[in-house]
Enzyme design. Structure first.
Site, short mmCIF file in Angstrom:
data_model
loop_
_atom_site.label_atom_id
_atom_site.label_comp_id
_atom_site.label_asym_id
_atom_site.label_seq_id
_atom_site.Cartn_x
_atom_site.Cartn_y
_atom_site.Cartn_z
N ALA A 122 -6.90 -50.13 9.36
CA ALA A 122 -6.65 -51.56 9.23
C ALA A 122 -7.69 -52.38 9.98
O ALA A 122 -8.24 -53.36 9.46
CB ALA A 122 -5.24 -51.90 9.73
N GLU A 182 -11.96 -50.77 20.96
CA GLU A 182 -11.11 -49.58 20.80
C GLU A 182 -10.85 -49.00 22.18
O GLU A 182 -11.79 -48.76 22.93
CB GLU A 182 -11.84 -48.57 19.90
CG GLU A 182 -11.31 -47.15 19.94
CD GLU A 182 -9.85 -47.04 19.50
OE1 GLU A 182 -9.51 -47.57 18.43
OE2 GLU A 182 -9.06 -46.45 20.27
N ASN A 188 -5.12 -42.99 15.19
CA ASN A 188 -4.30 -42.05 14.43
C ASN A 188 -4.80 -41.86 13.01
O ASN A 188 -4.52 -40.85 12.38
CB ASN A 188 -2.87 -42.57 14.36
CG ASN A 188 -1.91 -41.71 15.17
OD1 ASN A 188 -2.18 -40.55 15.43
ND2 ASN A 188 -0.82 -42.29 15.53
N GLY A 225 -5.31 -38.66 4.79
CA GLY A 225 -6.16 -39.55 4.01
C GLY A 225 -5.62 -39.95 2.66
O GLY A 225 -6.29 -40.66 1.91
N ARG A 227 11.44 -39.55 3.03
CA ARG A 227 11.37 -38.90 4.35
C ARG A 227 12.64 -39.08 5.17
O ARG A 227 13.04 -38.18 5.91
CB ARG A 227 10.17 -39.46 5.12
CG ARG A 227 8.85 -39.05 4.52
CD ARG A 227 7.68 -39.81 5.13
NE ARG A 227 6.41 -39.28 4.66
CZ ARG A 227 5.23 -39.79 4.99
NH1 ARG A 227 5.16 -40.85 5.79
NH2 ARG A 227 4.12 -39.25 4.53
N GLU A 284 0.02 -50.43 11.24
CA GLU A 284 1.29 -49.93 11.78
C GLU A 284 1.84 -50.80 12.89
O GLU A 284 3.04 -50.76 13.18
CB GLU A 284 1.11 -48.48 12.27
CG GLU A 284 2.42 -47.75 12.53
CD GLU A 284 2.24 -46.28 12.90
OE1 GLU A 284 1.13 -45.75 12.71
OE2 GLU A 284 3.22 -45.68 13.36
N ILE A 312 -1.82 -46.00 4.29
CA ILE A 312 -3.25 -46.32 4.18
C ILE A 312 -3.42 -47.50 3.23
O ILE A 312 -4.22 -48.41 3.49
CB ILE A 312 -4.05 -45.08 3.72
CG1 ILE A 312 -3.83 -43.94 4.74
CG2 ILE A 312 -5.53 -45.41 3.56
CD1 ILE A 312 -4.62 -42.68 4.46
#
Lengths: 474, 474
Positions: free
Chosen positions: B26, B45, B53, B59, B307, B441, B457
């Site tokens: 992102a 960063e 992550n 991917g 999930r 996220e 993604i």
């Protein structure tokens, strides 16, 4: 209710020991305990009447191991069983230590209302969905009003002033982050003094937040659950809003589980607010009757499921469903349904055919469903939805038949600010915020994904009392 | 990867237009778009390597309507169908406008990675639980690393510096609340200059928060879901913590749905972190094999459930379950399982009897379960758990048999700070915070109760690009 409350203009200029925000069950319990422990205490309430949402609840309080249960032949209830029921309904999201405190303290809290405050209870216990046994105790008045009234009487006897029309605008912290007071204004934004447009009241020991839930705060609740828009009705008063919760977040309180918002599945879409429907819905139709989907004429759920399961089952139908009980069930339940009948929320019918016609249900399908259900009642086993039938051995067959439309309303916000077992408010960095306690619906984590009926008052009293005791000890 | 990144000591003293916090999918997408629109941009960063992550994901990216789907014979996918799948798995908690933006922008985001950035994809599409069709596109590398690498290359070509080892300590606001910069320190608390122990970098246009989830922040996640204590493993890097989310809350960002934390149900308890197990679990065993409860030897769930459903079914078993596929399934899936086999995470067996003996499963029960399942595969209908069998018409009978122990690991935090469709961060009072955007996220509300595999993604790219475009426009 006492007819004299303290006036905004009389708010103290010197510090008090403990300030309580909110005058519902939790706030008043906290104020009583703090004052009884010798602290100087004031209660501030934003509305012009005391009691908040507590006032319009039906007053039922869950407690295991009471003489009322023994009178009803229930000898096997325990704090452990209540704990398990709460965790099961909460889907394990409950903070376990908090649930233990609630379950272990429930009976003492109940006795406190009865013996110390003098609330009178009906000699009966009721079972609500998700409880393993009947453990709800309902006051003679069938209203939270009687407990609020007794709490205020006790508070008055302890000399604690209750300021109405006194919204809190901010929590005040010292330079080390300790909460040391509140800023208030009157409801018109008026002043207590000419010093500032907002007035600070100092708390030498602590501030206790008992400001309630946010079920009526459409924007705030919808951010957490976008389905809960303004078209969904709420059982809450319009004053159940999030401003104090947000103020706590502003000073660092950790908000937990805010997206866990409960819909009351026993409410009527044919009246506003909490209304009269839940007495029939929760106390009569669900334990002693059935829920019917008018589109099929059939049952669709275990009527004694917890509120989350029940509300979700109703929402899947996409239209209101019909709760039905008969004269025998209504008599066994023993509640006065006439006010709800007079209001038109509950209807009576001389026959199932008339009932079916009124709600547009296929009469044959309805008769088949009830015949099957009655057969299962006689056999003692609900093979379709596994509803526990122990307490309702009577088939549904005696006119008049009582019926109500059911549709979920926003009822309770399980989420709120994080607290520990001492009712201390926990910062998002996981330490207690000095000088700040909280109790009741403004807190989160006790009920997890789903609160069981009648556990809210228990929680308010157990945690409210702890908050008051702990605040007074500082 | 480029082997030279900008150094902490080179951080700019003059204001830049846009500061991006975080160098995952992102953040890099936002930085590229902002720079491409002409803004001066920096990326900071906290770790000593870029990618967060994102680097350790497999991917896979969900996109409807691609030529890869057409090649696989899937002609009926659409943004509307992807929207419906996401809302269904999310239990309706998803902010619908955000989901529409994701689903509508998915294909363009995918093409952006392929055509603009140059990522190579395998000529296949995979289906994960909860998706109606196969719509996951996996890069040749089977790793998020290739997209990160291409994003950094693009960023470098645009002249955007990426500062590693540069944790953000605070967001800086002006007196009207607009976010105008950040304070940073180096990882040892070192200084950029000798003026202050923390260093301010000013952003003339905006700060974009793309700091990732909090799956490895045990205290913070456990406050929301007390079951997720330190004994539960996580697929996340240890750096997936909540400090920037909390900093956003500190300045008023509204946290939504924080208690919705996803467990990855296709992970192995026999290795740490994300590991090699998910390639077998998610891409082979769940679509082409079965899950077996070793205590019964039987199946217990539709292996292509979402999930949440899958993880909850496993947790109810209270012990790891065994995922099994055969040689034919592994060949159809077409993934290289040898690394996982060499690591010992996936085992191979010459017969079902050997497999049963190794995991302590009753061999007769296991054979019965597979016979029944194979029979249903041939009939094309899973009468027990309604698993869609369209893509896996082969019975499980050809040795060698592949097997892995499955146990959920904390994988993804659906909740986070509230954003709108322009990626603006929303204050708890429901207005956009000036100068602050967020994507990925760290945000909440897009996936509701449950994120579908390969939608993260997509989300990172769609919302990251919007954040960068919008920030550059200020």
């Amino acid at each position: 209710m006492p007819d004299k409350y303290s006036r905004f203009s009389e708010l103290p200029h010197q510090a008090v020991d403990v300030i309580v925000i909110g005058s519902g069950f939790a706030g008043l319990a906290a104020a009583i305990e703090a004052a009884a422990a010798g602290a100087s205490v004031i209660v501030v309430e934003k509305m012009l009447a005391p009691g908040g949402n507590s006032l319009i609840s039906d007053g039922g309080i869950a407690a295991p191991g009471t003489v009322y249960q023994l009178d009803a032949g229930i000898t096997w209830d325990s704090p452990e069983l209540m704990y398990r029921d709460m965790i099961t309904a909460g889907e394990g999201l409950n903070h376990p230590q908090l649930v233990k405190v609630i379950a272990a303290g429930a009976k003492a809290a109940f006795l406190w209302t009865e013996e110390f405050l003098g609330v009178s209870y009906k000699n009966r216990v009721d079972i609500f969905g998700g409880h393993s046994v009947a453990r709800c105790h309902t006051p003679e008045s069938v209203s939270g009003r009687s407990l609020i009234k007794k709490q205020i009487e006790k508070l008055t006897s302890l000399g604690v002033p209750l300021y109405l029309g006194t919204p809190v605008k901010a929590l005040v912290q010292d330079e080390r982050g300790r909460v040391v007071g509140i800023k208030v204004a009157d409801r018109d934004g008026g002043l207590r003094s000419d010093h500032a447009d907002q007035t600070t009241i100092h708390a030498a020991k602590a501030v206790i937040v008992a400001a309630g839930g946010f079920g009526s705060d459409v924007a705030f609740r919808q951010a957490q659950d976008p389905r809960l828009d303004e078209t969904l009705m709420s059982t809450n008063k319009p004053s159940a809003t999030a401003e104090i919760l947000k103020e706590c977040m502003w000073i660092g309180a950790n908000p937990v589980q805010l997206s866990r918002i409960q819909l009351g599945p026993w409410a009527s879409p044919d009246e506003k607010g909490f209304g009269l429907g839940p007495l029939f819905g929760d106390y009569v139709a669900l334990p002693y009757g059935v829920l019917i989907d008018p589109a099929t004429g059939g049952r669709f759920v275990n009527e004694l499921s917890d509120r989350k399961t029940l509300a979700e089952a109703m929402l899947r139908n996409r239209h209101p469903v019909i709760g039905i009980a008969d004269a025998a069930g209504a008599q066994t339940a023993g509640w006065d349904l006439q006010p709800a009948v007079r209001k038109g929320v509950v209807k009576t019918f001389a026959s199932l055919a008339e009932l079916a016609a009124d709600y547009g249900i296929d009469p044959g399908a309805l008769q088949d469903s009830l015949s099957r259900f009655n057969h299962m009642v006689i056999r003692g086993e609900d093979c379709d939805f596994y509803k526990p039938l122990l307490n309702m051995a009577a088939p549904i067959e005696h006119p008049p038949f009582y019926a109500m439309r059911f549709w979920p309303k926003v009822h309770y916000t399980m989420g709120g600010i994080q607290i520990d077992v001492l009712a201390r408010v926990i910062h998002r960095d996981q330490y207690p915020i000095d000088g700040l306690f909280a109790a009741g619906e403004v807190t989160g984590g006790i009920h997890g994904a789903c609160r069981l009926g009648s556990c809210a008052i228990t929680e308010c009293l157990v945690m409210g009392r702890i908050a008051g005791q702990q605040a007074a000890r500082l």
